[in-house]
Design an enzyme around this catalytic site. Structure first.
Site, PDB file in Angstrom:
ATOM      1  N   LYS A 112      25.460  38.391  45.270  1.00  9.76           N
ATOM      2  CA  LYS A 112      24.562  38.230  44.122  1.00  9.76           C
ATOM      3  C   LYS A 112      23.696  36.974  44.234  1.00  9.76           C
ATOM      4  O   LYS A 112      22.813  36.752  43.404  1.00  9.76           O
ATOM      5  CB  LYS A 112      25.377  38.198  42.826  1.00  9.76           C
ATOM      6  CG  LYS A 112      26.113  39.512  42.549  1.00  9.76           C
ATOM      7  CD  LYS A 112      26.846  39.473  41.233  1.00  9.76           C
ATOM      8  CE  LYS A 112      27.780  40.659  41.070  1.00  9.76           C
ATOM      9  NZ  LYS A 112      27.085  41.941  40.892  1.00  9.76           N
ATOM     10  N   CYS A 124      29.996  48.880  34.296  1.00 15.51           N
ATOM     11  CA  CYS A 124      31.400  48.439  34.415  1.00 15.51           C
ATOM     12  C   CYS A 124      31.790  47.559  33.233  1.00 15.51           C
ATOM     13  O   CYS A 124      32.517  46.573  33.381  1.00 15.51           O
ATOM     14  CB  CYS A 124      31.650  47.713  35.734  1.00 15.51           C
ATOM     15  SG  CYS A 124      31.461  48.742  37.195  1.00 15.51           S
ATOM     16  N   ASP A 147      34.808  33.868  35.302  1.00 11.58           N
ATOM     17  CA  ASP A 147      34.120  34.832  36.174  1.00 11.58           C
ATOM     18  C   ASP A 147      32.655  34.416  36.235  1.00 11.58           C
ATOM     19  O   ASP A 147      31.904  34.617  35.283  1.00 11.58           O
ATOM     20  CB  ASP A 147      34.283  36.234  35.603  1.00 11.58           C
ATOM     21  CG  ASP A 147      33.469  37.290  36.340  1.00 11.58           C
ATOM     22  OD1 ASP A 147      32.691  36.932  37.254  1.00 11.58           O
ATOM     23  OD2 ASP A 147      33.582  38.478  35.985  1.00 11.58           O
ATOM     24  N   GLN A 151      27.892  36.542  37.542  1.00 13.62           N
ATOM     25  CA  GLN A 151      26.523  36.673  37.046  1.00 13.62           C
ATOM     26  C   GLN A 151      25.866  35.324  36.765  1.00 13.62           C
ATOM     27  O   GLN A 151      24.680  35.269  36.438  1.00 13.62           O
ATOM     28  CB  GLN A 151      26.522  37.513  35.766  1.00 13.62           C
ATOM     29  CG  GLN A 151      26.955  38.951  35.980  1.00 13.62           C
ATOM     30  CD  GLN A 151      26.003  39.746  36.844  1.00 13.62           C
ATOM     31  OE1 GLN A 151      24.797  39.531  36.817  1.00 13.62           O
ATOM     32  NE2 GLN A 151      26.534  40.664  37.633  1.00 13.62           N
ATOM     33  N   HIS A 164      33.405  42.352  32.396  1.00 16.28           N
ATOM     34  CA  HIS A 164      33.310  43.390  33.414  1.00 16.28           C
ATOM     35  C   HIS A 164      34.714  43.958  33.637  1.00 16.28           C
ATOM     36  O   HIS A 164      35.711  43.269  33.435  1.00 16.28           O
ATOM     37  CB  HIS A 164      32.779  42.739  34.702  1.00 16.28           C
ATOM     38  CG  HIS A 164      32.440  43.672  35.809  1.00 16.28           C
ATOM     39  ND1 HIS A 164      33.401  44.244  36.619  1.00 16.28           N
ATOM     40  CD2 HIS A 164      31.245  44.115  36.286  1.00 16.28           C
ATOM     41  CE1 HIS A 164      32.809  44.984  37.541  1.00 16.28           C
ATOM     42  NE2 HIS A 164      31.506  44.943  37.356  1.00 16.28           N
TER      43      HIS A 164
END
Length: 404
Positions: free
Chosen positions: A224, A362, A198, A201, A121
């Site tokens: 999220k 993104c 990261d 997600q 991202h």
């Protein structure tokens, strides 16, 4: 099996109509919907204990402080951090990545290297580009293949004593690819590099165990995982957080201030300057409690069933191509229809009540790799159903017919 009717009743937004049609919400990769218990918890904070934290001796301040720190403890347990002080509240994944990148400016010099992956991202690319521009370090990119998987042999070749930090997503937001982060962390540590994961997600779908992974940093966003927007977590190993300089100066992050010198507070407060999003931090704990009440094994089972079903149904459509066909994948389907711009499909199916994401998500380098302007991304959560997928497939067929 999950009781989907009961679960869906927890989410008031799912019962509404959009453009006169029942809402089908398949944009969970951008943000999840919020259960009533989370919505109520926000109101309860402001109605009953609204006060600033850590600074007051009065009752409301103590109640707010206790609730905030209790939430930190819940998150510590959820990700299996060794210490509560290794859990920092942030405004989201982007904030956490920037905090670490800012800190690494103290350690890098020309000739050093930062490794990112081709699946990132923008929020896990741009801060490292800025860091390299500032320090003279070099950004190296781990390449991907046509399936949307990282080429691990190339990663192995890129690693060297020049590598100071490897930063990679746990799961790709654009393609749903699950990266082999345990292997990557181990290999990076063998050359003395730190690793930031990261997890934005990943955390909606699984429980990361940061001690088992042995990552140095792990970042994610609250919105999220059924929590409020403007909330997030940066996990960092205690030894790394002690080495990093503060990201912001102000109240709360200090031990003593004089005009001659300021000394900084101990962890985690060293990195939590100013009045935080108190309600958000508290309610993030509520959201994690809710997710755990559903059970992540149940969540994974439901979402993988949705992924399998959606993949089969969508491939019934002539001219439809799915981007991201990794063996290890979560509940994201990115697709296009030959000769039709993804934005046009998204606009038409929105009129039928279906929310998907269209564009580059993104992740422009991924789209450049496939030489496409973007994709239509349907991202599923545990509260979605196969019947909703059927509605989407018929809507995409209709849009194709209108645009062909």
């Amino acid at each position: 099996m999950l009781d989907l009717q009961k679960i869906r009743a927890d989410f008031p937004i799912l019962s509404q109509t959009v453009n006169g049609k029942p809402l089908v919400y398949f944009d969970n990769g951008a943000t999840s919907q919020k259960p009533q218990i989370v919505i109520d918890a926000i109101a309860t904070y402001y109605q009953e204990i609204n006060a600033n934290i850590h600074r007051g001796v009065h009752t409301l301040s103590r109640l707010a402080t206790d609730a905030y720190e209790e939430s930190r403890g819940k998150i510590q347990n959820h990700i299996n951090a060794k210490l509560a002080c290794e859990v920092l509240f942030t405004s989201g994944t982007t904030h956490g990545i920037n905090l670490v990148a800012h800190g690494f400016a103290s350690f890098l010099k020309p000739g050093d290297e930062v490794l990112v992956s081709a699946l990132e991202h923008h929020s896990n690319i741009v801060p490292w580009q800025m860091l390299c521009e500032k320090t003279g370090a070099t950004l190296r990119v781990i390449p991907m293949n046509e399936n949307g998987e990282l080429i691990i042999d190339e990663f192995d070749k890129l690693l060297s004593e020049k590598t100071k930090i490897v930063t990679v997503n746990h799961i790709s937001n654009a393609l749903g690819t699950i990266n082999p982060i345990a292997y990557m962390i181990d290999k990076a540590h063998q050359v003395g590099a730190a690793v930031l994961i990261d997890g934005a997600q990943a955390v909606p779908h699984l429980k990361p165990d940061v001690q088992a992974l042995d990552c140095d940093f792990y970042v994610f966003s609250g919105h999220k995982i059924c929590g409020p927007t403007g909330t997030g977590i940066l996990y960092g190993k205690e030894e790394w957080l002690n080495k990093l300089p503060p990201y912001q100066g102000g109240g709360e992050m200090i031990k003593e201030v004089t005009f001659e010198k300021t000394t900084y507070a101990d962890l985690p407060h060293k990195f939590e300057a100013g009045t935080p999003n108190i309600a958000g931090g508290i309610v993030l704990g509520t959201a994690i409690d809710y997710m755990n009440s559903i059970g992540f094994d149940n969540i994974q089972e439901q979402e993988l069933a949705l992924l399998d079903y959606a993949t089969k149904r969508l491939l019934e459509i002539d001219g439809l191509k799915i981007f991201g066909t990794a063996k290890a994948k979560t509940s994201v389907v990115s697709f296009n229809i030959e000769g039709i711009h993804p934005y046009d499909i998204g606009t038409i199916i929105d009129k039928l009540g279906i929310a998907v994401r269209t564009g580059h998500h993104c992740a422009q380098p991924i789209m450049n790799f496939f030489n496409i302007p973007g994709t239509i991304r349907a991202s599923f959560a545990f509260y979605n159903t196969k019947e909703e997928i059927d509605v989407m497939v018929e809507a995409v067929k209709k849009a194709k017919m209108m645009l062909s």
